[in-house]
Design a protein around this motif. Sequence first.
Motif, PDB file in Angstrom:
ATOM      1  N   PRO A  10       0.848  -1.287  -0.044  1.00 14.44           N
ATOM      2  CA  PRO A  10       0.218   0.085  -0.030  1.00 14.44           C
ATOM      3  C   PRO A  10       0.881   1.336  -0.001  1.00 14.44           C
ATOM      4  O   PRO A  10       1.688   1.454   0.719  1.00 14.44           O
ATOM      5  N   VAL A  11       0.423   2.172  -1.012  1.00 12.40           N
ATOM      6  CA  VAL A  11       1.354   3.283  -1.018  1.00 12.40           C
ATOM      7  C   VAL A  11       0.553   4.660  -1.365  1.00 12.40           C
ATOM      8  O   VAL A  11       0.773   5.542  -1.855  1.00 12.40           O
ATOM      9  N   LEU A  14      -1.056   9.620   2.783  1.00 12.60           N
ATOM     10  CA  LEU A  14      -0.766  11.029   2.384  1.00 12.60           C
ATOM     11  C   LEU A  14       0.508  11.464   2.817  1.00 12.60           C
ATOM     12  O   LEU A  14       1.236  12.462   2.549  1.00 12.60           O
ATOM     13  N   ARG A  17       3.380  13.160   7.918  1.00 11.45           N
ATOM     14  CA  ARG A  17       4.484  13.259   8.759  1.00 11.45           C
ATOM     15  C   ARG A  17       5.743  13.811   7.890  1.00 11.45           C
ATOM     16  O   ARG A  17       6.644  14.339   8.694  1.00 11.45           O
ATOM     17  N   LYS A  27       6.085   9.346  -0.603  1.00 15.41           N
ATOM     18  CA  LYS A  27       7.239   9.257   0.304  1.00 15.41           C
ATOM     19  C   LYS A  27       7.820   8.165   0.089  1.00 15.41           C
ATOM     20  O   LYS A  27       8.960   7.888   0.318  1.00 15.41           O
ATOM     21  N   GLU A  28       7.299   7.073  -0.697  1.00 20.73           N
ATOM     22  CA  GLU A  28       7.679   5.618  -0.928  1.00 20.73           C
ATOM     23  C   GLU A  28       8.798   5.841  -1.832  1.00 20.73           C
ATOM     24  O   GLU A  28       9.772   4.959  -2.221  1.00 20.73           O
ATOM     25  N   GLN A 105      -6.610   3.513  -4.811  1.00 20.49           N
ATOM     26  CA  GLN A 105      -7.466   3.757  -3.793  1.00 20.49           C
ATOM     27  C   GLN A 105      -7.808   5.209  -3.894  1.00 20.49           C
ATOM     28  O   GLN A 105      -7.139   6.047  -3.559  1.00 20.49           O
ATOM     29  N   PRO A 108      -7.897   8.116   0.871  1.00 23.42           N
ATOM     30  CA  PRO A 108      -7.147   7.384   1.890  1.00 23.42           C
ATOM     31  C   PRO A 108      -8.100   6.943   3.285  1.00 23.42           C
ATOM     32  O   PRO A 108      -8.023   7.835   4.006  1.00 23.42           O
ATOM     33  N   LEU A 109      -8.648   5.734   3.105  1.00 23.05           N
ATOM     34  CA  LEU A 109      -9.589   5.731   4.135  1.00 23.05           C
ATOM     35  C   LEU A 109      -9.022   4.953   5.212  1.00 23.05           C
ATOM     36  O   LEU A 109      -9.971   4.324   5.924  1.00 23.05           O
ATOM     37  N   LEU A 111      -5.565   1.936   6.157  1.00 25.20           N
ATOM     38  CA  LEU A 111      -4.739   0.493   5.854  1.00 25.20           C
ATOM     39  C   LEU A 111      -5.687  -0.190   5.476  1.00 25.20           C
ATOM     40  O   LEU A 111      -5.519  -1.103   4.327  1.00 25.20           O
ATOM     41  N   ALA A 114      -7.019  -0.046   1.916  1.00 21.60           N
ATOM     42  CA  ALA A 114      -6.323   0.134   0.969  1.00 21.60           C
ATOM     43  C   ALA A 114      -5.998  -1.403   0.791  1.00 21.60           C
ATOM     44  O   ALA A 114      -6.054  -1.949  -0.574  1.00 21.60           O
ATOM     45  N   LEU A 131       4.703  -2.798   4.211  1.00 20.42           N
ATOM     46  CA  LEU A 131       4.682  -1.026   4.301  1.00 20.42           C
ATOM     47  C   LEU A 131       6.211  -0.550   4.013  1.00 20.42           C
ATOM     48  O   LEU A 131       6.787  -0.703   4.901  1.00 20.42           O
ATOM     49  N   PRO A 132       6.063   0.040   2.941  1.00 18.56           N
ATOM     50  CA  PRO A 132       7.498   0.441   2.299  1.00 18.56           C
ATOM     51  C   PRO A 132       8.144   1.557   3.302  1.00 18.56           C
ATOM     52  O   PRO A 132       9.498   1.337   3.242  1.00 18.56           O
TER      53      PRO A 132
HETATM   54  P1  UTP Z   1       0.834   5.589   7.410  1.00 19.61           P
HETATM   55  O1  UTP Z   1       0.164   5.428   8.589  1.00 19.61           O
HETATM   56  O2  UTP Z   1       2.273   5.632   7.540  1.00 19.61           O
HETATM   57  O3  UTP Z   1       0.036   7.057   6.977  1.00 19.61           O
HETATM   58  O4  UTP Z   1       0.347   4.454   6.507  1.00 19.61           O
HETATM   59  P2  UTP Z   1       0.618   7.792   5.922  1.00 19.61           P
HETATM   60  O5  UTP Z   1      -0.673   8.525   5.176  1.00 19.61           O
HETATM   61  O6  UTP Z   1       1.429   7.018   4.618  1.00 19.61           O
HETATM   62  O7  UTP Z   1       1.810   8.839   6.389  1.00 19.61           O
HETATM   63  P3  UTP Z   1       1.392   9.876   7.675  1.00 19.61           P
HETATM   64  O8  UTP Z   1       0.972   9.065   8.955  1.00 19.61           O
HETATM   65  O9  UTP Z   1       0.180  10.720   7.213  1.00 19.61           O
HETATM   66  O10 UTP Z   1       2.655  10.596   7.678  1.00 19.61           O
HETATM   67  C1  UTP Z   1       0.878   3.178   6.529  1.00 19.61           C
HETATM   68  C2  UTP Z   1       1.113   2.756   5.286  1.00 19.61           C
HETATM   69  O11 UTP Z   1      -0.145   2.531   4.687  1.00 19.61           O
HETATM   70  C3  UTP Z   1      -0.589   3.341   3.487  1.00 19.61           C
HETATM   71  C4  UTP Z   1       0.623   4.167   3.567  1.00 19.61           C
HETATM   72  O12 UTP Z   1       1.012   4.473   2.049  1.00 19.61           O
HETATM   73  C5  UTP Z   1       1.756   3.659   4.097  1.00 19.61           C
HETATM   74  O13 UTP Z   1       2.501   2.504   3.182  1.00 19.61           O
HETATM   75  N1  UTP Z   1      -1.966   3.637   3.466  1.00 19.61           N
HETATM   76  C6  UTP Z   1      -2.463   4.347   4.581  1.00 19.61           C
HETATM   77  C7  UTP Z   1      -2.801   3.468   2.265  1.00 19.61           C
HETATM   78  O14 UTP Z   1      -2.313   2.905   1.436  1.00 19.61           O
HETATM   79  N2  UTP Z   1      -3.921   4.064   2.483  1.00 19.61           N
HETATM   80  C8  UTP Z   1      -4.465   4.628   3.577  1.00 19.61           C
HETATM   81  O15 UTP Z   1      -5.583   4.977   3.351  1.00 19.61           O
HETATM   82  C9  UTP Z   1      -3.819   4.823   4.614  1.00 19.61           C
END
Ligand code: UTP
Length: 288
Positions: A10-11, A14, A17, A27-28, A105, A108-109, A111, A114, A131-132
């Motif tokens: 899942p990537v 948002l 952080r 981020k990835e 997806q 972003p609802l 993990l 996703a 989770l990369p």
């Molecule tokens: P994180 O909790 O790290 O959230 O998601 P994030 O949005 O990537 O980063 P922050 O917390 O806002 O800084 C853990 C993993 O789940 C994926 C993220 O891409 C990451 O790999 N994810 C999370 C999704 O793919 N979809 C989502 O709705 C939420």
Amino acid sequence: MKPLRKAVLPVAGLGTRFLPATKATAKEMLPVVDKPLIQYAIEEARAAGIEQFCLITGRGKTAIVEHFDVAYELEATLRARGKTEALAMLEGTRIEPGALVTVRQQEPLGLGHAIWCARAFIDEDPFAILLPDDLILSDTPCVAQLAEAYRQTGGNVVAVQEVPREEISRYGILATGETHGNLIEVRGLVEKPPPEKAPSALAIIGRYVLLPEVIGHLARFERGAGGEVQLTDAMARLIGHSPFHGLRFEGRRFDCGDKAGFLEAQIAFALKRPDLAPQVRAFLRRYC
Ligand code: UTP
């Protein structure tokens, strides 16, 4: 027992952080030394025998897909210039045609949502999740350690590590049963509990091997901690129906979704590189 051949990455998060870096960049795709986080994850999965990959992408993530495409002009130029070392570096970005699929997806609802988006890819097979932004430095790749535990138990296995009390509320936490070596029976799971209500300090890190039954539970779209569809809540429903273990994996994990964790990973990975370690050691001495 079906062999483990699939991985979901899942990537679509948002990356708040890591703003402002993640405003227009995934981020990835942030590099640790010279390789983007997503490539470490794909290489780790491959080393565990994974053959099929599903990226759950979202807005602004197209560079990730490009990264694993053939860069025809770049490669032709490098070849014409005899840059064999640079060409060899692109090898890790090659994925067999048809082995990488992407699913969008739209929102972003969470993990859990996703992973649910990958339901057609998962079908009726066991699958790994990586989770990369959790980067793991280990002798045996973490997913390979989980795959071995899956072969032993035939059930769900999640990577776990002890976290400090003040960090408990950031993780999915285990209620533990019997321990057999590095394998801990999972009796319960709770997402982001306050430390005083947490059943242990054993936290789930971003590596999982799950049975496809979890998809049925995700399909309820129940909102959990933070108002998101939480994977942990759906996994909790598997307990008692199929074997479920936490694996204390060998290796060091870096939270690269966090700025300090990302910087630490740079140092740790650079110090493992013979071409960089002496220089890095020298400048670290100067700063410290
Ligand atoms: P994180 O909790 O790290 O959230 O998601 P994030 O949005 O990537 O980063 P922050 O917390 O806002 O800084 C853990 C993993 O789940 C994926 C993220 O891409 C990451 O790999 N994810 C999370 C999704 O793919 N979809 C989502 O709705 C939420």
